[in-house]
Design an enzyme around this catalytic site. Structure first.
Site, PDB file in Angstrom:
ATOM      1  N   HIS A  88       0.847  -1.198   0.000  1.00  0.00           N
ATOM      2  CA  HIS A  88       0.000   0.000   0.000  1.00  0.00           C
ATOM      3  C   HIS A  88       0.883   1.248   0.000  1.00  0.00           C
ATOM      4  CE1 HIS A  88      -2.752   3.125   1.277  1.00  0.00           C
ATOM      5  NE2 HIS A  88      -3.713   2.347   0.818  1.00  0.00           N
ATOM      6  N   GLU A 153      -4.201   2.582  -7.098  1.00  0.00           N
ATOM      7  CA  GLU A 153      -4.589   3.668  -6.199  1.00  0.00           C
ATOM      8  C   GLU A 153      -3.698   4.877  -6.459  1.00  0.00           C
ATOM      9  OE1 GLU A 153      -6.612   2.095  -2.386  1.00  0.00           O
ATOM     10  OE2 GLU A 153      -4.458   1.912  -2.111  1.00  0.00           O
TER      11      GLU A 153
HETATM   12  P1  PGA Z   1      -9.402   6.297   0.527  1.00  0.00           P
HETATM   13  O1  PGA Z   1      -8.189   5.298   0.733  1.00  0.00           O
HETATM   14  O2  PGA Z   1     -10.574   5.481   0.068  1.00  0.00           O
HETATM   15  O3  PGA Z   1      -9.616   6.907   1.889  1.00  0.00           O
HETATM   16  O4  PGA Z   1      -8.984   7.308  -0.484  1.00  0.00           O
HETATM   17  C1  PGA Z   1      -7.948   4.250  -0.148  1.00  0.00           C
HETATM   18  C2  PGA Z   1      -6.706   3.558   0.278  1.00  0.00           C
HETATM   19  O5  PGA Z   1      -5.728   4.226   0.655  1.00  0.00           O
HETATM   20  O6  PGA Z   1      -6.635   2.306   0.255  1.00  0.00           O
END
Ligand code: PGA
Length: 237
Positions: A88, A153
């Site tokens: 992540h 992401e």
């Molecule tokens: P968010 O986070 O939905 O708060 O933008 C997603 C993540 O970091 O996995």
């Protein structure tokens, strides 16, 4: 979106939301949507007891040893977990996790028969300097064979607790998902590619309707059961 969507809740360093373990909890996997939760290590056992599909947000690739403060993937597996979040961007940022480190973690997860979800995504600076695809390509090429779920992401779209932060536009998200799929060899075209970054009850349906978006990895909105339930409902329809 492919036939069976995956919605994953990343609770980050937050307590499990109230009611996560109730009978009608939105965090339960559903007939037509796979729902997975990533709590802190402290809440893994409670999630398992509640019958949720779950896994750690990080797990050391070594089974045990002199790594003060860490927990291992092997320990999560022994507890009964079935998934593992790997690489992540919070961890790449806070703990300097490199592509090679993330790959080793994912490889260990596969060896333990955990299902890794490997995260990718460029920073705002990388996008501004025209290096978004280059970054994502590097990250995707490091994802080991056998990984069946990748999350895209974009770091600049991650809410970091700000519910007003806009997600990537559907075009931005779909374009990068399509690019990621194009990087995968024919044998891996069935890889599920989840979108993450400010997904919420209002934008989920549009994002999930894109042909290369197979589900979501949800942070902030996953801490609010009602909001999360809307995302799961959007995935179902
Ligand atoms: P968010 O986070 O939905 O708060 O933008 C997603 C993540 O970091 O996995």
């Amino acid at each position: 979106m492919r036939s069976r969507p995956i919605i994953a809740a990343n609770w980050k360093m937050n307590p499990a939301p109230a009611g996560f373990d109730t009978k009608d909890s939105p965090y339960r996997t559903q007939k037509d949507v796979t729902v997975v939760v990533f709590p802190t290590y402290l809440d893994l056992a409670a999630c398992l007891e509640a019958g949720l599909l779950t896994g750690p947000q990080f797990g050391h690739a070594e089974a045990s040893g002199a790594h003060t403060g860490d927990c291992s993937l092997a320990m999560a597996k022994a507890l009964g977990c079935t998934y593992a979040l790997c690489g992540h961007s919070d961890r790449r940022r806070d703990h300097g996790e490199t592509d090679a480190f993330v790959a080793a973690q994912a490889q260990m997860a596969l060896r333990l028969r955990l299902i890794p979800i490997v995260c990718t995504g460029e920073t705002a600076e990388e996008r501004a300097s025209g290096k978004a695809q280059e970054t994502v390509r590097r990250q995707v090429e490091a994802v080991p064979q056998g990984v069946t779920i990748i999350a895209y992401e974009p770091v600049w779209a991650i809410s970091r607790g700000d519910p007003t932060k806009p997600a990537a536009t559907v075009e931005e998200a779909q374009n990068m998902h399509h690019f990621i799929r194009s990087l995968l060899p024919a044998s891996r075209k069935e890889t599920a590619i989840l979108y993450g970054g400010s997904m919420n009850g209002s934008n989920a349906a549009e994002l999930l309707a894109q042909p290369d978006i197979d589900g979501g990895l949800v942070g902030g909105a996953s801490l609010k059961p009602d909001e999360f339930a809307k995302i799961v409902a959007a995935a179902r329809s």
